[in-house]
Design a protein around this motif. Structure first.
Motif, PDB file in Angstrom:
ATOM      1  N   ARG A 120       6.013 -10.589  35.415  1.00  0.00           N
ATOM      2  CA  ARG A 120       5.615 -10.072  34.105  1.00  0.00           C
ATOM      3  C   ARG A 120       5.332 -11.155  33.070  1.00  0.00           C
ATOM      4  O   ARG A 120       4.754 -10.857  32.017  1.00  0.00           O
ATOM      5  CB  ARG A 120       6.716  -9.145  33.573  1.00  0.00           C
ATOM      6  N   LYS A 177      14.870  -6.172  22.273  1.00  0.00           N
ATOM      7  CA  LYS A 177      13.782  -5.616  21.448  1.00  0.00           C
ATOM      8  C   LYS A 177      14.288  -4.533  20.485  1.00  0.00           C
ATOM      9  O   LYS A 177      14.028  -4.592  19.282  1.00  0.00           O
ATOM     10  CB  LYS A 177      12.673  -5.033  22.346  1.00  0.00           C
ATOM     11  N   ASP A 186      10.061   3.547  23.175  1.00  0.00           N
ATOM     12  CA  ASP A 186      10.752   4.449  24.114  1.00  0.00           C
ATOM     13  C   ASP A 186      11.297   5.678  23.389  1.00  0.00           C
ATOM     14  O   ASP A 186      11.172   6.801  23.875  1.00  0.00           O
ATOM     15  CB  ASP A 186      11.919   3.730  24.807  1.00  0.00           C
ATOM     16  N   GLY A 234      10.058  -2.703  27.988  1.00  0.00           N
ATOM     17  CA  GLY A 234       9.883  -3.950  28.739  1.00  0.00           C
ATOM     18  C   GLY A 234       8.579  -4.008  29.521  1.00  0.00           C
ATOM     19  O   GLY A 234       8.005  -5.088  29.725  1.00  0.00           O
ATOM     20  N   ARG A 283       3.831   5.704  32.292  1.00  0.00           N
ATOM     21  CA  ARG A 283       2.955   4.613  31.807  1.00  0.00           C
ATOM     22  C   ARG A 283       1.774   5.172  31.001  1.00  0.00           C
ATOM     23  O   ARG A 283       1.274   4.524  30.078  1.00  0.00           O
ATOM     24  CB  ARG A 283       2.441   3.763  32.978  1.00  0.00           C
ATOM     25  N   ARG A 337      18.174   2.887  32.390  1.00  0.00           N
ATOM     26  CA  ARG A 337      16.945   2.165  32.761  1.00  0.00           C
ATOM     27  C   ARG A 337      16.624   2.443  34.229  1.00  0.00           C
ATOM     28  O   ARG A 337      17.177   1.807  35.128  1.00  0.00           O
ATOM     29  CB  ARG A 337      17.149   0.664  32.510  1.00  0.00           C
TER      30      ARG A 337
END
Ligand SMILES: Nc1ncnc2c1ncn2[C@@H]1O[C@H](COP(=O)(O)OP(=O)(O)O)[C@@H](O)[C@H]1O
Ligand SMILES: O=C(O)C1=C[C@@H](OP(=O)(O)O)[C@@H](O)[C@H](O)C1
Ligand SMILES: [Mg+2]
Length: 172
Positions: A142, A14, A33, A80, A57, A120
């Motif tokens: 997901r 991405k 991010d 993600g 979140r 991550r």
């Protein structure tokens, strides 16, 4: 103006693809991010460590909504997990949004992520066997959200330029 949104699992490209697509189209690029990190003045890793995933979140949802409110055209690389929380996936269907799922196989993701885990937090502490299993299960969980995107682009075996060209063909 239209917002081009790239989504998909960690490591699908991405951030890399959004950046390159921006160079080729001259449409400004933002990475969600990176935007969150700048606003919070903390790295994603520090945000998870100091405040936990639930707090992250919340910031992620607020940042996503704020960026969608902007008038100008942008290319936006999501995190993600972005489409998978706070009903963010519903925003992918807005008429002013072109949402594109960069679809990668577990093999491709594992290959890339095993070399790039440290920033991550969800995978930083997994060994290779654990990482492979984690990606397989997590991607399955997901996929429902990723499949809400208006378009899908398969990225396995493609160079960065080839993926960008596939996206340009979609946008033409
Ligand atoms: N063909 C490719 N397309 C996209 N990324 C690639 C490709 N080949 C290698 N990479 C590497 O894979 C990683 C993708 O990471 P990133 O762009 O941060 O993905 P995301 O933002 O989806 O997590 C980068 O380190 C990038 O250099
Ligand atoms: O998949 C996820 O839940 C996450 C993906 C990361 O973004 P990338 O997909 O750009 O690595 C980042 O938002 C955070 O570490 C959580
Ligand atoms: Mg990224």
């Amino acid at each position: 103006m239209k917002k081009i949104i790239l989504l998909g699992y960690m490591g699908c490209g991405k951030s890399t693809i959004a950046n390159k697509l921006s160079e080729k189209t001259t449409i400004p690029f933002l990475d969600l991010d990176q935007y969150i990190e700048e606003k919070a003045n903390l790295s994603i890793k520090e945000l998870f460590e100091k405040h936990g995933e639930v707090y992250f979140r919340k910031l992620e949802h607020e940042a996503f909504v704020t960026l969608l409110e902007q008038e100008q055209a942008i290319i936006l690389g999501l995190g993600g997990g972005t489409p998978c929380y706070a009903n963010n996936h519903e925003l992918l269907l807005r008429p002013d949004v072109i949402s594109i799922y960069l679809k990668a196989s577990v093999t491709t993701l594992f290959e890339r992520l095993s070399r790039n885990k440290s920033k991550r937090p969800l995978i930083a502490n997994l060994n290779d066997a654990e990482l492979q299993e984690f990606i397989a299960k997590h991607l399955f969980d997901r996929s429902y959200y990723y499949n809400q995107a208006k378009y899908k682009v398969a990225v396995d075996g493609k160079t960065i330029d080839e993926t960008v060209d596939d996206i340009l063909a979609l946008l033409a």
